[in-house]
Motif scaffolding. Structure first.
Motif, mmCIF file in Angstrom:
data_model
loop_
_atom_site.group_PDB
_atom_site.id
_atom_site.type_symbol
_atom_site.label_atom_id
_atom_site.label_comp_id
_atom_site.label_asym_id
_atom_site.label_seq_id
_atom_site.Cartn_x
_atom_site.Cartn_y
_atom_site.Cartn_z
ATOM 1 N N THR A 12 0.835 -1.208 0.000
ATOM 2 C CA THR A 12 0.000 0.000 0.000
ATOM 3 C C THR A 12 0.865 1.251 0.000
ATOM 4 N N SER A 13 2.135 1.117 0.401
ATOM 5 C CA SER A 13 3.042 2.264 0.362
ATOM 6 C C SER A 13 3.100 2.877 -1.032
ATOM 7 N N ARG A 14 2.908 2.074 -2.061
ATOM 8 C CA ARG A 14 3.051 2.570 -3.435
ATOM 9 C C ARG A 14 1.952 3.575 -3.810
ATOM 10 N N PRO A 15 0.662 3.198 -3.707
ATOM 11 C CA PRO A 15 -0.352 4.214 -4.002
ATOM 12 C C PRO A 15 -0.347 5.369 -3.008
ATOM 13 N N LEU A 16 0.008 5.110 -1.749
ATOM 14 C CA LEU A 16 0.039 6.220 -0.790
ATOM 15 C C LEU A 16 1.148 7.214 -1.137
ATOM 16 N N TRP A 17 2.307 6.729 -1.551
ATOM 17 C CA TRP A 17 3.365 7.639 -2.027
ATOM 18 C C TRP A 17 2.863 8.434 -3.233
ATOM 19 N N LEU A 18 2.262 7.744 -4.185
ATOM 20 C CA LEU A 18 1.799 8.428 -5.394
ATOM 21 C C LEU A 18 0.756 9.488 -5.082
ATOM 22 N N LEU A 19 -0.187 9.168 -4.213
ATOM 23 C CA LEU A 19 -1.237 10.125 -3.895
ATOM 24 C C LEU A 19 -0.679 11.355 -3.198
ATOM 25 N N ASP A 20 0.377 11.190 -2.422
ATOM 26 C CA ASP A 20 1.027 12.354 -1.822
ATOM 27 C C ASP A 20 1.720 13.181 -2.895
ATOM 28 N N GLU A 21 2.303 12.528 -3.888
ATOM 29 C CA GLU A 21 2.883 13.260 -5.015
ATOM 30 C C GLU A 21 1.818 14.105 -5.719
ATOM 31 N N ILE A 22 0.642 13.516 -5.899
ATOM 32 C CA ILE A 22 -0.437 14.212 -6.609
ATOM 33 C C ILE A 22 -1.038 15.308 -5.750
ATOM 34 N N GLY A 23 -1.130 15.071 -4.444
ATOM 35 C CA GLY A 23 -1.695 16.054 -3.531
ATOM 36 C C GLY A 23 -3.214 16.078 -3.526
ATOM 37 N N MET A 24 -3.838 14.926 -3.806
ATOM 38 C CA MET A 24 -5.302 14.900 -3.831
ATOM 39 C C MET A 24 -5.861 14.326 -2.541
ATOM 40 N N ASN A 25 -7.102 14.661 -2.262
ATOM 41 C CA ASN A 25 -7.793 14.145 -1.092
ATOM 42 C C ASN A 25 -8.320 12.743 -1.373
ATOM 43 N N PHE A 26 -8.280 11.887 -0.358
ATOM 44 C CA PHE A 26 -8.796 10.527 -0.499
ATOM 45 C C PHE A 26 -9.052 9.962 0.884
ATOM 46 N N ASN A 27 -9.833 8.905 0.929
ATOM 47 C CA ASN A 27 -10.044 8.181 2.176
ATOM 48 C C ASN A 27 -8.989 7.093 2.303
ATOM 49 N N HIS A 28 -8.446 6.942 3.492
ATOM 50 C CA HIS A 28 -7.490 5.866 3.758
ATOM 51 C C HIS A 28 -8.033 5.048 4.914
ATOM 52 N N LEU A 29 -8.378 3.796 4.621
ATOM 53 C CA LEU A 29 -8.872 2.891 5.644
ATOM 54 C C LEU A 29 -7.794 1.859 5.944
ATOM 55 N N PRO A 30 -7.144 1.952 7.110
ATOM 56 C CA PRO A 30 -6.092 0.980 7.439
ATOM 57 C C PRO A 30 -6.661 -0.438 7.534
ATOM 58 N N VAL A 31 -6.061 -1.343 6.807
ATOM 59 C CA VAL A 31 -6.408 -2.765 6.857
ATOM 60 C C VAL A 31 -5.104 -3.510 7.101
ATOM 61 N N ILE A 32 -4.994 -4.177 8.245
ATOM 62 C CA ILE A 32 -3.749 -4.850 8.602
ATOM 63 C C ILE A 32 -3.748 -6.275 8.043
ATOM 64 N N GLN A 33 -2.572 -6.788 7.757
ATOM 65 C CA GLN A 33 -2.458 -8.161 7.286
ATOM 66 C C GLN A 33 -2.841 -9.119 8.419
ATOM 67 N N ALA A 34 -3.656 -10.117 8.086
ATOM 68 C CA ALA A 34 -4.149 -11.051 9.099
ATOM 69 C C ALA A 34 -3.022 -11.808 9.772
ATOM 70 N N TYR A 35 -1.947 -12.103 9.038
ATOM 71 C CA TYR A 35 -0.864 -12.895 9.637
ATOM 72 C C TYR A 35 -0.144 -12.147 10.750
ATOM 73 N N ARG A 36 -0.349 -10.842 10.854
ATOM 74 C CA ARG A 36 0.311 -10.069 11.897
ATOM 75 C C ARG A 36 -0.475 -10.059 13.195
ATOM 76 N N LEU A 37 -1.653 -10.676 13.202
ATOM 77 C CA LEU A 37 -2.521 -10.658 14.376
ATOM 78 C C LEU A 37 -2.530 -12.022 15.061
ATOM 79 N N PRO A 38 -2.647 -12.051 16.385
ATOM 80 C CA PRO A 38 -2.715 -13.345 17.090
ATOM 81 C C PRO A 38 -3.955 -14.140 16.712
ATOM 82 N N ASP A 39 -5.079 -13.444 16.486
ATOM 83 C CA ASP A 39 -6.320 -14.110 16.073
ATOM 84 C C ASP A 39 -7.115 -13.126 15.223
ATOM 85 N N ALA A 40 -6.963 -13.261 13.906
ATOM 86 C CA ALA A 40 -7.606 -12.312 12.992
ATOM 87 C C ALA A 40 -9.118 -12.399 13.026
#
Length: 219
Positions: A12-40
């Motif tokens: 997700t770093s890729r589109p987030l970097w690009l959107l900062d380059e563009i300077g446009m408004n957008f919604n960002h909903l954090p979604v974490i990878q399930a493997y990083r959680l003890p019980d997703a």
């Protein structure tokens, strides 16, 4: 409004970097990878890649995902190319030839660079630099990267950037894949033109902002 699903510690770093380059408004909903959680699937688990509502968007359970006026995309490099084409001005293609070249370099990043570069990153993260097996794996991956890096070195011998003599989404996509291999600085140093180009990409304010946000997230 455009919505990006994912966290900075992911592709997700890729589109987030690009959107900062563009300077446009957008919604960002954090979604974490399930493997990083003890019980997703726990009732109190954060929004993650196994959450039912997320799997409706991407049944593969991977991030990032983009929603834009009913269009849903689930591949990071497809997302960045779409955003650059639709909203990015000079970051995107200005004609059919540039569109083709941006696609070619982005596919090169995905098929010839990302796999081995990511394996280097993961091997280092797992302490592989301190084991003979890990060192051997890093050496194998570095050798596989030398060929595409040599192609980039030749191209950058006559061009400041990958397409159109300006920073575009092609540079962003390639730089983000190569970043995974920067844990082996001696490999990057073998290709001085590539190294200088990569440093220019990473000296951009939008890249620095993305990395700051990435480092602020829990590992």
């Amino acid at each position: 409004m455009l919505t990006i699903y994912g966290v900075y510690r992911s592709r997700t770093s890729r589109p987030l970097w690009l959107l900062d380059e563009i300077g446009m408004n957008f919604n960002h909903l954090p979604v974490i990878q399930a493997y990083r959680l003890p019980d997703a699937s726990a009732a109190d688990a954060p929004f993650n890649t196994r959450s039912e509502e997320f799997l409706v968007l991407n049944p593969l359970g991977q991030i990032p995902v983009m929603e834009d006026d009913g269009l849903v995309l689930t591949e990071s490099l497809a997302i960045t190319q779409h955003l650059a084409r639709k909203y990015g001005g000079m970051l995107g293609p200005q004609n059919a030839a540039e569109e083709a070249l941006i696609g070619q370099w982005s596919l090169t990043a995905a098929t010839a660079v990302e796999g081995c570069a990511l394996e280097i990153l993961q091997t280092l993260a797992n302490g592989g630099a301190d084991t003979p097996e890990g060192q051997a794996q890093i050496s194998i991956c570095a050798e596989k990267l030398r060929r595409p890096f040599a192609v980039l070195e030749r191209h950058l011998g006559g061009h400041e950037w990958l397409v159109g003599d300006r920073f575009t989404v092609a540079d962003l996509n390639m730089a983000e894949c190569i970043r995974y291999a920067q844990g082996v600085p001696a490999l990057i140093a073998e290709f001085p033109k590539l190294q200088r180009w990569l440093l220019r990409c990473q000296d951009r304010d939008a890249f620095k902002a993305m990395m700051t946000a990435r480092e602020a997230e829990p590992a």
